[in-house]
Motif scaffolding. Sequence first.
Motif, PDB file in Angstrom:
ATOM      1  N   LEU A  58      58.856  86.987 -68.778  1.00 34.50           N
ATOM      2  CA  LEU A  58      57.858  88.204 -68.472  1.00 34.50           C
ATOM      3  C   LEU A  58      58.573  89.201 -67.697  1.00 34.50           C
ATOM      4  O   LEU A  58      58.234  89.909 -66.970  1.00 34.50           O
ATOM      5  CB  LEU A  58      56.808  87.802 -67.669  1.00 34.50           C
ATOM      6  N   ALA A  59      60.133  89.442 -67.969  1.00 31.87           N
ATOM      7  CA  ALA A  59      60.902  90.190 -67.497  1.00 31.87           C
ATOM      8  C   ALA A  59      60.363  91.727 -67.462  1.00 31.87           C
ATOM      9  O   ALA A  59      59.726  92.288 -68.489  1.00 31.87           O
ATOM     10  CB  ALA A  59      62.385  90.346 -68.056  1.00 31.87           C
ATOM     11  N   GLU A  73      46.812  91.416 -67.355  1.00 33.23           N
ATOM     12  CA  GLU A  73      48.300  92.114 -67.421  1.00 33.23           C
ATOM     13  C   GLU A  73      48.918  92.036 -68.918  1.00 33.23           C
ATOM     14  O   GLU A  73      49.440  93.236 -69.133  1.00 33.23           O
ATOM     15  CB  GLU A  73      49.348  91.096 -66.538  1.00 33.23           C
ATOM     16  N   PRO A  74      48.503  91.305 -69.808  1.00 34.94           N
ATOM     17  CA  PRO A  74      49.021  91.702 -71.183  1.00 34.94           C
ATOM     18  C   PRO A  74      48.310  92.751 -71.956  1.00 34.94           C
ATOM     19  O   PRO A  74      49.041  93.439 -72.654  1.00 34.94           O
ATOM     20  CB  PRO A  74      48.393  90.203 -71.854  1.00 34.94           C
ATOM     21  N   ALA A  95      56.709  83.037 -65.552  1.00 35.24           N
ATOM     22  CA  ALA A  95      57.107  84.419 -64.999  1.00 35.24           C
ATOM     23  C   ALA A  95      57.909  84.521 -64.029  1.00 35.24           C
ATOM     24  O   ALA A  95      58.042  85.276 -62.895  1.00 35.24           O
ATOM     25  CB  ALA A  95      55.731  85.051 -64.375  1.00 35.24           C
ATOM     26  N   TYR A  96      59.167  83.783 -64.367  1.00 33.07           N
ATOM     27  CA  TYR A  96      60.236  83.700 -63.273  1.00 33.07           C
ATOM     28  C   TYR A  96      61.011  85.027 -62.920  1.00 33.07           C
ATOM     29  O   TYR A  96      61.815  85.234 -62.171  1.00 33.07           O
ATOM     30  CB  TYR A  96      61.359  82.684 -63.572  1.00 33.07           C
ATOM     31  N   ARG A 128      69.169  86.593 -70.731  1.00 29.50           N
ATOM     32  CA  ARG A 128      67.895  86.406 -71.116  1.00 29.50           C
ATOM     33  C   ARG A 128      66.779  87.430 -70.763  1.00 29.50           C
ATOM     34  O   ARG A 128      65.811  87.622 -71.098  1.00 29.50           O
ATOM     35  CB  ARG A 128      67.608  85.098 -70.421  1.00 29.50           C
ATOM     36  N   CYS A 129      67.257  88.033 -69.398  1.00 28.84           N
ATOM     37  CA  CYS A 129      66.270  89.099 -68.676  1.00 28.84           C
ATOM     38  C   CYS A 129      66.386  90.273 -69.613  1.00 28.84           C
ATOM     39  O   CYS A 129      65.244  90.892 -69.804  1.00 28.84           O
ATOM     40  CB  CYS A 129      66.730  89.439 -67.363  1.00 28.84           C
ATOM     41  N   VAL A 130      67.551  90.628 -70.207  1.00 28.49           N
ATOM     42  CA  VAL A 130      67.280  91.802 -71.189  1.00 28.49           C
ATOM     43  C   VAL A 130      66.749  91.436 -72.406  1.00 28.49           C
ATOM     44  O   VAL A 130      65.940  92.528 -72.933  1.00 28.49           O
ATOM     45  CB  VAL A 130      69.089  92.000 -71.504  1.00 28.49           C
ATOM     46  N   ALA A 131      66.417  90.223 -72.847  1.00 27.57           N
ATOM     47  CA  ALA A 131      65.766  89.932 -73.895  1.00 27.57           C
ATOM     48  C   ALA A 131      64.090  89.853 -73.715  1.00 27.57           C
ATOM     49  O   ALA A 131      63.530  89.489 -74.464  1.00 27.57           O
ATOM     50  CB  ALA A 131      66.491  88.504 -74.510  1.00 27.57           C
TER      51      ALA A 131
END
Length: 524
Positions: free
Chosen positions: A147-148, A409-410, A68-69, A140-143
Motif C-alpha cells: 500500500l505504498a 481508504e480504498p 500496509a508496511y 517494490r515500493c515503486v511498484a
Amino acid sequence: MYPTTRRSTLDSALSRRTLLGGLSALGLATVVGCRSAADEGGADSGSATPVRGGTLVTTVNAAPIPAAYFTGRPGNIFWCRNVLETLLLIDSDGKSQPLLATEWSLSNGNKTFTATLREGVTFHSGRAFTADDVVFSLERCVAGDGLASLSGAMKGWQVKATGKHEVTIISPRPLQETVHSVLDATPIIDQESQKGLQDGSKVVGTGPFVWSGYQAGTKITMKRNDSYWADGLPYLDGIEITVIADSTAQLSALRSNRVQIANGLSVQDAQTVVNDKTFLLDLNKGLVYGLGLTVDEAPFDQADVRRAVGYAIDRERINKQVMGGLATTASLPWGKDATGYPTDLAGTYTYDPDRARQLIKSAGATGAQFKLALHNLPVPRQIYEIIARDLTDVGLKPSPLELSIPDFEPRRAAGKLGPAFLTWTAVGDMPPALMLDALPELRPAKNAEHYTDKEYQSLAQALIDSPDESATATRLRALSQKLIDDAFFLPFAVAPSTSVSVGSLHGVVTGRYGRTMRAAYLAK
C-alpha cells in the motif's frame, strides 16, 4: 499545562556500544508545557540508568495491517519500525538520523543520492543484509506494494547496488526536498519472506524486535532480537500491541497499568491524565485534517460553493473543542517549516458565515443536500458535528456517511467517496513536493476529488522539479494560491497525533511514521 514529552534522538545511541551508555545520550526533551522531564523525575534528565527486561504493552485504536508496511497507518505505529527498519529516521527535530545507512550524500545537481550501508546487520532469519535488499525494497515500493503511498514521488528512480554495502539512487528530478522523507517511510523488507507480510504469517526484518505472534485485528506480540546489530540493545524483552478502539477504554487500561503507552486517545481523555506526573503526553506533529470536495458532483461542481465551504468552517472552534488548542489552523496543508511557506496566504479562509451564505445563494445552491463521508472514529465524528452545523448555518444540508478505515481508504484512493469527505493524514511535516504524492487529495492526476486542471498540474510538477530553495519558495507560493482559488481541498488544521505513556517509560524515539522502542525501557 502539559508535562514535557520525552523524545529521543538516535545519533548518540548509534555510536555507543555499552549497555549503560546507549540511553543516557538519547535524551532530548521537547517542551509542550511548563514542566520539564527533570521535574518529572524522568530518565532524560541524565540521572536514570537503563533497565533490562520486561514487556512493554501498548494499545492502538485501529487494527494493525501487516500488508500496509510501506505506509503510515495508525495501527502500525508500534510494530512496523520495531520489526522492519529503514535506512534513516527523521527525528522530532526534522533531522535525519542513521539506521541501516551510516552516511549519505547528494551529487549531480542533487539528482544522485549515494548511501553507505551498515555492515554486520542480519535479518531475523540470520541472512546478511546487503545492498541488494535495499534495491529490492525500493523497487517494490515503486511498484506500489505494501500500500505504498509515495511511489509517485519515486517515479523514474534508478536504484542500483554500487557495492555490497552501497546503494545509489539516480532520479530525473532533484532529490534534496524528498529523498530523506521517502527513505524514512520505506522499511527494508526481506525478499525471501515478502509474501508473509500480506497476512502477517511471516514478518521478517532487521529491527530490534522479532515478530512472534499475530491475531488479526486484535493483537501482535514481539520478542527481543538477541542478534540485533546495536550492541546492548534493545533493553525490553518484548512488546505487545493490543487494539482498543474506544478512547475511554484506553484511558482505563492506562490508569490500571494494563498498558504503558496508548495511541488514539481523544484530546479530552488525554487531558485528564497528563497533568498527573504519572503520565506524559507525546505530541508527534503532522496530521493534516481537511475536507475534500468532489468537483464533478453537485453542489461542489461550482467553485463558489467550494469557496463558501472554506469560509463556513469555524477552524478555531474545531481546534478548541476537538484538538485541545494544540493544532495550527490554516487554509494550507503544508507545515509551517516548509521551505518558502507563504504565511500571508495561510489565513485566506477565515470564518465568515455571512460571506459563505451569500456565495451559496448566488450559486443557487441554498438547500443542497449531500453526503459527507468520514471515518467511524471518535475524532472525525466530533469534527463532523461542528462542520455539519457550520454548513447547515450557511444554507447547505449535509448528512454523514460513516465508513471503517478498511472501507474508507480504498474508496478514497479510487475517488469514490462521494461529493464531500473528511480526511486526516500523517503528512503535515512532509516537504510539500512529497505531499503532492502522499496526500490523495493533492495529487496532480487521479486525485480523490476528480480535479483535473492543467495549470495546477503544471504548478505541481514545477514544485516537484524545483532545483533549489529559492525556486521552491516561489513555486510553492504559486501552487498555494491555485489551491486556495480552486478550493477542491480545504485544510482546516494541522494537528499532532498524541500518545500518552506512563512516567516510567523512557527512551521511546518518535519518528514521522512510528515509534521505535530500540532503546526503550521501563524504570523500576
